[in-house]
Design a protein around this motif. Structure first.
Motif, PDB file in Angstrom:
ATOM      1  N   ASN A   1     -12.666   3.749   1.484  1.00  0.00           N
ATOM      2  CA  ASN A   1     -12.786   3.853   0.239  1.00  0.00           C
ATOM      3  C   ASN A   1     -12.193   5.090  -0.318  1.00  0.00           C
ATOM      4  O   ASN A   1     -12.594   5.345  -1.653  1.00  0.00           O
ATOM      5  CB  ASN A   1     -13.417   2.753  -0.170  1.00  0.00           C
ATOM      6  CG  ASN A   1     -13.463   1.930  -0.189  1.00  0.00           C
ATOM      7  OD1 ASN A   1     -13.172   0.948  -0.145  1.00  0.00           O
ATOM      8  ND2 ASN A   1     -15.591   1.301   0.243  1.00  0.00           N
TER       9      ASN A   1
ATOM     10  N   ALA B   1       1.069  -0.722  -0.187  1.00  0.00           N
ATOM     11  CA  ALA B   1       0.153  -0.330  -0.260  1.00  0.00           C
ATOM     12  C   ALA B   1       0.665   1.170   0.365  1.00  0.00           C
ATOM     13  O   ALA B   1       0.657   2.400  -0.342  1.00  0.00           O
ATOM     14  CB  ALA B   1      -0.805   0.285   1.358  1.00  0.00           C
TER      15      ALA B   1
ATOM     16  N   SER C   1       0.350   5.166   6.001  1.00  0.00           N
ATOM     17  CA  SER C   1      -0.643   4.575   5.104  1.00  0.00           C
ATOM     18  C   SER C   1      -1.725   4.663   6.065  1.00  0.00           C
ATOM     19  O   SER C   1      -2.654   5.291   4.315  1.00  0.00           O
ATOM     20  CB  SER C   1      -1.095   2.870   6.241  1.00  0.00           C
ATOM     21  OG  SER C   1      -2.906   2.328   5.582  1.00  0.00           O
TER      22      SER C   1
ATOM     23  N   HIS D   1      -3.491   6.845   2.397  1.00  0.00           N
ATOM     24  CA  HIS D   1      -5.077   6.536   1.943  1.00  0.00           C
ATOM     25  C   HIS D   1      -6.306   6.449   2.728  1.00  0.00           C
ATOM     26  O   HIS D   1      -7.885   5.968   2.636  1.00  0.00           O
ATOM     27  CB  HIS D   1      -5.052   4.196   1.890  1.00  0.00           C
ATOM     28  CG  HIS D   1      -4.058   4.304   1.394  1.00  0.00           C
ATOM     29  ND1 HIS D   1      -3.992   4.045  -0.606  1.00  0.00           N
ATOM     30  CD2 HIS D   1      -2.893   3.610   1.516  1.00  0.00           C
ATOM     31  CE1 HIS D   1      -2.919   3.660  -1.115  1.00  0.00           C
ATOM     32  NE2 HIS D   1      -2.074   3.236  -0.166  1.00  0.00           N
TER      33      HIS D   1
ATOM     34  N   TYR E   1      -8.573   2.335   5.188  1.00  0.00           N
ATOM     35  CA  TYR E   1      -8.939   1.038   4.015  1.00  0.00           C
ATOM     36  C   TYR E   1     -10.392   1.429   3.887  1.00  0.00           C
ATOM     37  O   TYR E   1     -11.034   1.238   2.742  1.00  0.00           O
ATOM     38  CB  TYR E   1      -8.879  -0.058   4.663  1.00  0.00           C
ATOM     39  CG  TYR E   1      -7.029  -0.549   3.872  1.00  0.00           C
ATOM     40  CD1 TYR E   1      -6.209   0.963   3.662  1.00  0.00           C
ATOM     41  CD2 TYR E   1      -6.019  -2.043   4.564  1.00  0.00           C
ATOM     42  CE1 TYR E   1      -5.014   1.139   3.574  1.00  0.00           C
ATOM     43  CE2 TYR E   1      -5.065  -1.803   4.161  1.00  0.00           C
ATOM     44  CZ  TYR E   1      -4.334  -0.731   3.686  1.00  0.00           C
ATOM     45  OH  TYR E   1      -2.615  -0.790   3.883  1.00  0.00           O
TER      46      TYR E   1
ATOM     47  N   GLU F   1      -2.421  -6.490   7.055  1.00  0.00           N
ATOM     48  CA  GLU F   1      -3.208  -5.166   7.613  1.00  0.00           C
ATOM     49  C   GLU F   1      -3.248  -5.612   9.326  1.00  0.00           C
ATOM     50  O   GLU F   1      -3.373  -6.297   9.646  1.00  0.00           O
ATOM     51  CB  GLU F   1      -4.637  -5.104   7.473  1.00  0.00           C
ATOM     52  CG  GLU F   1      -4.274  -5.130   5.542  1.00  0.00           C
ATOM     53  CD  GLU F   1      -5.878  -5.113   5.008  1.00  0.00           C
ATOM     54  OE1 GLU F   1      -6.934  -6.010   5.294  1.00  0.00           O
ATOM     55  OE2 GLU F   1      -6.000  -5.240   3.080  1.00  0.00           O
TER      56      GLU F   1
ATOM     57  N   ARG G   1      -8.760   0.304  10.289  1.00  0.00           N
ATOM     58  CA  ARG G   1      -8.032  -1.201   8.684  1.00  0.00           C
ATOM     59  C   ARG G   1      -6.902  -0.298   8.552  1.00  0.00           C
ATOM     60  O   ARG G   1      -7.594   0.693   7.501  1.00  0.00           O
ATOM     61  CB  ARG G   1      -8.667  -1.685   7.951  1.00  0.00           C
ATOM     62  CG  ARG G   1      -8.555  -3.076   7.805  1.00  0.00           C
ATOM     63  CD  ARG G   1      -9.091  -3.679   6.878  1.00  0.00           C
ATOM     64  NE  ARG G   1      -9.925  -3.670   6.111  1.00  0.00           N
ATOM     65  CZ  ARG G   1     -10.103  -4.009   4.690  1.00  0.00           C
ATOM     66  NH1 ARG G   1      -8.454  -4.062   4.257  1.00  0.00           N
ATOM     67  NH2 ARG G   1     -10.816  -3.190   3.932  1.00  0.00           N
TER      68      ARG G   1
END
Length: 307
Positions: free
Chosen positions: A50, A10, A40, A44, A47, A296, A282
């Motif tokens: 989205n 990731a 992370s 992102h 998780y 994860e 997550r």
């Protein structure tokens, strides 16, 4: 932060790690925990949310490393013992905008700096800490925004009811007992330096997450899913009674562990748990065996919220 796992699936190609102190050399496989999770979340988001990943790369300056005997037991990441955190952060930020010796500035275009860090040994009390004052000055000098986690000073909640009665307690009653217990712990639940910084944006954790809760075993949600301040949150004010944190952002739904049932107990102390069934956001994680780059995990707290 700590050193992230740059080859995680990731994070590949998304980070620029600047490690002049070679803190990465102190890490064993599976120890790149905090830096990996925060990188992370910054890249992102959660998780399960989205979200679209950041288009720009993230500049990472490690300031922590694991300490302790390398005997297979879990080692915690912390600041080097031979350097003050305030000096280390000062040196790191100057390197970004002014350079280091003959070295040119390493990240002069950065406008926001995340500090999902805090000094548990220095809770805020009347006067600004040297670390907070440093952030105030650096924010002004370099016109940069520091995003600082409020810390997670709370570790337990006391419910004035026997353990056996909690499961059938109405939602609003349990939430009220939880918030009242947090308020009564104001002295223990103070901001952790440098979260009291005036020019920084201090972020606290909201008891919320995008992902499903899943199986939690015997763990208890003291807020029954309500999007209220996390049970681990600070509840004290900032400098001269300033409102701190300024914002609450989802940091995972923290569940707590109840003691064994007792027929004589009149109150129940719910404590933070390291159980594997813990819910949370997550995020990317490192594989203790070093065999996978796509592991994860789930985490909760104000570090998550800030990132």
């Amino acid at each position: 932060d700590g050193v992230p796992l740059t080859n995680h699936a990731a994070l590949q190609g998304r980070l620029v790690v600047d490690d002049p102190d070679n803190l990465a050399a102190a890490y064993d496989a599976g120890e790149h925990r905090h830096g990996t999770a925060m990188a992370s979340l910054i890249s992102h988001g959660e998780y399960d949310g989205n979200e679209t990943a950041l288009a720009s790369k993230v500049y990472v300056r490690p300031v922590m490393r694991p300490y302790g005997p390398q005997d297979g037991t879990r080692r915690e990441e912390r600041f080097p013992p031979d350097e003050l955190a305030v000096d280390l952060i000062h040196r790191a930020v100057r390197r970004m905008f002014d350079g280091d010796g003959a070295l040119p500035p390493q990240a002069p275009s950065v406008k926001a700096i995340n500090l999902s860090l805090g000094d548990a040994a220095q809770p805020f009390d009347v006067n600004l800490s040297p670390w907070a004052r440093l952030l105030d000055w650096l924010a002004f000098k370099y016109q940069v925004l520091f995003i600082v986690s409020a810390g997670n000073p709370g570790s337990e909640i006391t419910i004035p009811a026997p353990p056996a009665s909690i499961a059938r307690m109405p939602d609003n009653d349990l939430r009220s007992h939880t918030l009242r217990s947090m308020a009564q712990q104001r002295v223990q639940r103070r901001l952790l330096a440098p979260a009291e910084s005036i020019n920084a944006l201090t972020v606290g954790a909201l008891h919320a997450q995008a992902g499903p809760i899943g199986k939690t075993g015997l763990l208890i949600d003291p807020l029954r899913g309500a999007a209220l301040p996390s049970p681990a949150m600070s509840v004290a004010s900032g400098f001269r009674r300033a409102v701190k944190p300024e914002i609450l952002v989802p940091g995972g739904r923290l569940h707590l562990e109840a003691p064994l049932l007792s027929s004589v107990a009149t109150s129940t102390k719910l404590k933070a748990s390291g159980a594997a069934a813990q819910p949370g956001q997550r995020v990317a994680a490192c594989d203790p065996s070093g065999n996978s780059n796509s592991i994860e995990t789930r985490l909760c707290g104000s570090s998550n919220a800030a990132a």
